[in-house]
Design an enzyme around this catalytic site. Sequence first.
Site, mmCIF file in Angstrom:
data_model
loop_
_atom_site.group_PDB
_atom_site.id
_atom_site.type_symbol
_atom_site.label_atom_id
_atom_site.label_comp_id
_atom_site.label_asym_id
_atom_site.label_seq_id
_atom_site.Cartn_x
_atom_site.Cartn_y
_atom_site.Cartn_z
ATOM 1 N N HIS A 105 -1.179 13.268 9.274
ATOM 2 C CA HIS A 105 -0.554 11.956 9.119
ATOM 3 C C HIS A 105 0.492 11.635 10.169
ATOM 4 O O HIS A 105 1.073 10.558 10.144
ATOM 5 C CB HIS A 105 0.097 11.839 7.739
ATOM 6 C CG HIS A 105 -0.872 11.630 6.626
ATOM 7 N ND1 HIS A 105 -1.305 10.382 6.243
ATOM 8 C CD2 HIS A 105 -1.514 12.511 5.820
ATOM 9 C CE1 HIS A 105 -2.157 10.503 5.235
ATOM 10 N NE2 HIS A 105 -2.307 11.790 4.961
ATOM 11 N N LYS B 25 -3.222 -4.384 3.530
ATOM 12 C CA LYS B 25 -3.014 -5.165 2.303
ATOM 13 C C LYS B 25 -2.707 -6.617 2.648
ATOM 14 O O LYS B 25 -3.223 -7.546 2.023
ATOM 15 C CB LYS B 25 -1.852 -4.579 1.487
ATOM 16 C CG LYS B 25 -2.039 -3.132 1.055
ATOM 17 C CD LYS B 25 -0.712 -2.563 0.520
ATOM 18 C CE LYS B 25 -0.760 -1.046 0.415
ATOM 19 N NZ LYS B 25 0.581 -0.447 0.253
ATOM 20 N N LYS C 239 8.435 -1.953 4.025
ATOM 21 C CA LYS C 239 7.964 -0.591 4.270
ATOM 22 C C LYS C 239 9.194 0.292 4.338
ATOM 23 O O LYS C 239 10.321 -0.215 4.339
ATOM 24 C CB LYS C 239 7.180 -0.506 5.576
ATOM 25 C CG LYS C 239 7.888 -1.200 6.756
ATOM 26 C CD LYS C 239 7.067 -1.164 8.044
ATOM 27 C CE LYS C 239 5.948 -2.155 8.069
ATOM 28 N NZ LYS C 239 4.634 -1.577 8.210
ATOM 29 N N ARG C 240 9.011 1.611 4.370
ATOM 30 C CA ARG C 240 10.164 2.482 4.543
ATOM 31 C C ARG C 240 10.959 2.055 5.769
ATOM 32 O O ARG C 240 10.383 1.586 6.757
ATOM 33 C CB ARG C 240 9.719 3.944 4.679
ATOM 34 C CG ARG C 240 9.266 4.555 3.373
ATOM 35 C CD ARG C 240 10.358 4.561 2.329
ATOM 36 N NE ARG C 240 11.367 5.551 2.641
ATOM 37 C CZ ARG C 240 11.501 6.716 2.017
ATOM 38 N NH1 ARG C 240 10.714 7.035 1.020
ATOM 39 N NH2 ARG C 240 12.443 7.565 2.364
ATOM 40 N N LYS D 104 9.563 2.157 12.870
ATOM 41 C CA LYS D 104 8.958 0.946 12.283
ATOM 42 C C LYS D 104 9.671 -0.318 12.762
ATOM 43 O O LYS D 104 9.176 -1.429 12.593
ATOM 44 C CB LYS D 104 8.962 1.038 10.758
ATOM 45 C CG LYS D 104 8.005 2.114 10.219
ATOM 46 C CD LYS D 104 8.061 2.200 8.694
ATOM 47 C CE LYS D 104 7.158 3.262 8.104
ATOM 48 N NZ LYS D 104 5.755 2.829 7.903
ATOM 49 N N THR E 6 -0.958 1.242 6.061
ATOM 50 C CA THR E 6 -1.878 0.663 5.081
ATOM 51 C C THR E 6 -1.328 -0.671 4.599
ATOM 52 O O THR E 6 -2.077 -1.519 4.119
ATOM 53 C CB THR E 6 -2.086 1.590 3.867
ATOM 54 O OG1 THR E 6 -0.808 2.039 3.399
ATOM 55 C CG2 THR E 6 -2.949 2.783 4.216
HETATM 56 C C1 LIG Z 1 1.331 0.288 1.088
HETATM 57 C C2 LIG Z 1 2.663 0.802 0.758
HETATM 58 C C3 LIG Z 1 3.388 1.543 1.698
HETATM 59 C C4 LIG Z 1 2.893 1.799 3.097
HETATM 60 O O1 LIG Z 1 3.299 0.711 3.907
HETATM 61 P P1 LIG Z 1 3.254 0.794 5.505
HETATM 62 O O2 LIG Z 1 3.614 -0.609 5.899
HETATM 63 O O3 LIG Z 1 1.859 1.147 5.883
HETATM 64 O O4 LIG Z 1 4.263 1.779 5.921
HETATM 65 C C5 LIG Z 1 4.639 2.010 1.339
HETATM 66 N N1 LIG Z 1 5.153 1.759 0.125
HETATM 67 C C6 LIG Z 1 4.497 1.035 -0.793
HETATM 68 C C7 LIG Z 1 5.138 0.783 -2.106
HETATM 69 C C8 LIG Z 1 3.230 0.536 -0.513
HETATM 70 O O5 LIG Z 1 2.583 -0.170 -1.448
#
Ligand SMILES: *Cc1c(COP(=O)(O)O)cnc(C)c1O
Length: 830
Positions: free
Chosen positions: A372, A675, A563-564, A569, A671
């Site tokens: 990862h 979405k 996101k985190r 990022k 991911t």
């Molecule tokens: C999908 C998801 C992530 C991953 O998000 P990235 O933008 O790909 O880092 C992290 N936390 C939650 C709650 C998510 O649903």
Amino acid sequence: MGFCRVNETSLKAQATGTPISAGLVEQLKAEIVRKLAYSLGKNPTVAQAHDWLTAGILAARDHMVDVWHRTTRESYETGRKRVYYLSLEFLIGRSFADALNNLGLTGPMAQAMRELGVDLNAIETLEPDAALGNGGLGRLAACYMEAMASTGVPALGYGIRYDHGLFKQRIDGGKQVEVPEDWLSFRNPWEFERRESAYKIGFGGTVVSTDTAGEVVWTPGETVFAVAYDTPIIGWRGRDATTLRLWRARAMHPLSLDAFNQGDLVGAVAERNRAEAISKVLYPNDSTPAGQELRLRQEFFFTSASLQDLVRRHYRQFGTLTTLPDKVAIQLNDTHPALAVAELMRLLIDQHGLQWEEAWPLTQAAISYTNHTLLPEALETWPVALMERLLPRHMQIIFGINARFLDGVRRAPGGDTADLSKLSIIDESHGRRVRMAHLAFVGSHAVNGVSALHSNLMQETVFAPLNAIFPGRITNVTNGITPRRWLLGANPGLTQLVSEVCGEDISDDIEKIRGLAAHAGDASVQERAAAIRGENKRKLAQIIRQETGVVVDPSALFDVQIKRIHEYKRQLLNILETIALYDAMRSEPYRDWAPRLKIFAGKAASNYGTAKSIINLINDVAAVVNNDITTRDRLKVVFLPNYNVSLAEVIIPAADLSEQISTAGMEASGTGNMKFALNGAITIGTLDGANIEIGERVGEKNIVIFGKTAEQVEEARRNPRPTHEVIEATPHLEGVLDAVAGGSYSPREPGRYAGLVDGLRTNDWFMVLNDFESYRLAQRRVDALWADQSTWWKMSLTNTAHCGWFSADRAIREYAERIWHVPAGYAAKA
Ligand SMILES: *Cc1c(COP(=O)(O)O)cnc(C)c1O
């Protein structure tokens, strides 16, 4: 009657138009009332909201159990190969709505509850999020468990049943405050405790070789129990279920009566506390490994329990372990369970008497590993000394694996010139540490990256030496998301629209959503899509008002980065550009600016100071911008606290613009990007991770790309341009940095961001300064697109149409075919 009146309009639109059977509604009502009475001891007149929720969950769970037992029995009777998915994290979120949706019970349950005087939507929000993960890696595991159930891949997920999941985040005076999470405090109605499935997990102690047959005996100095808790995960249309088996740590001796009798109350429970600490709390780290001994104990604890469990199951059924890889595929989600390689060898050799030469090919054939991250600082290593103390037998086995591996390399053609120090499982350059990624790589038959770019970079960078020895072992499986949760569940309005356009069987084969592309230019479809988004935005606006007090305009462009929080990022790039935009709006107040709402959400690891400072800055900028009357109708900034799965489910369907702006080469896949695009948001992003593949599918006209490529980032790091030159050459940047560093957004503590800005000026490792102008111009391109709404909606619908491929079902079929060699039971409809 019940606690809350039914809100007729709040009932979710049913994705499928099937009429609700009155008999089924009556049956559910009876089941709910029965659960209320006999499982909760309540009668309907006194039942509280949480009682109705629990009764509803227990009733729904009953509907899963028969399928679950049948799935398990069938895979047992047919002797089908099964997937064991080992992950230290499962970021599940809520389960009730998802389970009802997959069982086809959403409508009947809503009706049954309504007739009992209860609003299903209202009680659903009372379910706590199961937050047994940090971010993308844990959410991926949750999506895959559901997708395996939906595609008919027999599977068991293994992890830890943490008492406390990821911390809750509060924002206090603009700063992150961490509050313990307590999802189990009112019990977990989904799980079944399996007292009979308990295993002894040893730590420390001594290893003795008996002279005779070279037999080895490990006598652990400390032993704890791992007790299983099973949760069924139901697949689409309730056809199959997978099992999530989470381990809880228990002490062998919960109480020392000797110590107690001597008045030593603390000593009496010392062993218990030490044992139970293992499953007490999830490490809140994301993209940085936790180096503490407790973390290594967690990793071994769940890996050992899982392998003992699957080896025992196989041996019981087949009476031999030589067929293990024919029946068992063990997937390691990152290196956290990499000790599986050594533990499986130990079980085969020490417990079942196999020779090393027999055990090794079985191990390799059974195990595969998903990488990862390539960030060197994020690759897990453990000191040899710690491993020798905590896991002496495993350290011996790892040395044995390494010696045979390096020996083989040396003896192969050209082996005399190979750089063994780069291949070795032991890193000798940093005080002797075990490289967990090398252990996982050498012990697996397949190693996959999670996007095309990431898998290529694996071959070229960190794993280049191993790739040369094992050509073909590295493969790619681009991540996927489950469309049931992220489209059908989260966005019923859009689901309804695409079902009408593409046919209802998009729910069985989401890739059929591509039929929408032919209608992306239809004014009527665009209008419907805009109305659906508008409704989603109004709902989100309400939540924003509740959570932050900020009143936002639902017709503004909703520009979202959730996101985190991490430097790579680049939330910092986003907020600095926001400041530049704010300055521009103030200097040209009469220009026709597109109204924008900047939405941020995300948690920072508790020990990650820079990330916390970025959260603080976003909130400080929000406080200034949101109170400025000159930009009142044009710009707002909000930071929504406590980002989690449930919050993502309401934000994503309301997003117009998806910020995927990581430094190229650093986001393995992402991911979140998938979405958003599936829900019709336009991506503004770098050529990083799966953004590249999203761009390939939706077409370059339908995505806004900016910034340095991974290659250019590498070049800029090799030959860095002095940052002052970059700043001088970038319009607006100096002013923005000076304002932040000088305290314009933190007047009560003017030096608050001096360090943050100084860091950028010293070393632009994450290319925040280098990519600033390119990003700013890309945002102005977004403005222009937004000004032309018919183009915007055509782009949006085109994104939705071409993102079915990012389904977790597609990803699971790729794993099943190319890595696990198990047939999926349910093919996508052709
Ligand atoms: C999908 C998801 C992530 C991953 O998000 P990235 O933008 O790909 O880092 C992290 N936390 C939650 C709650 C998510 O649903």
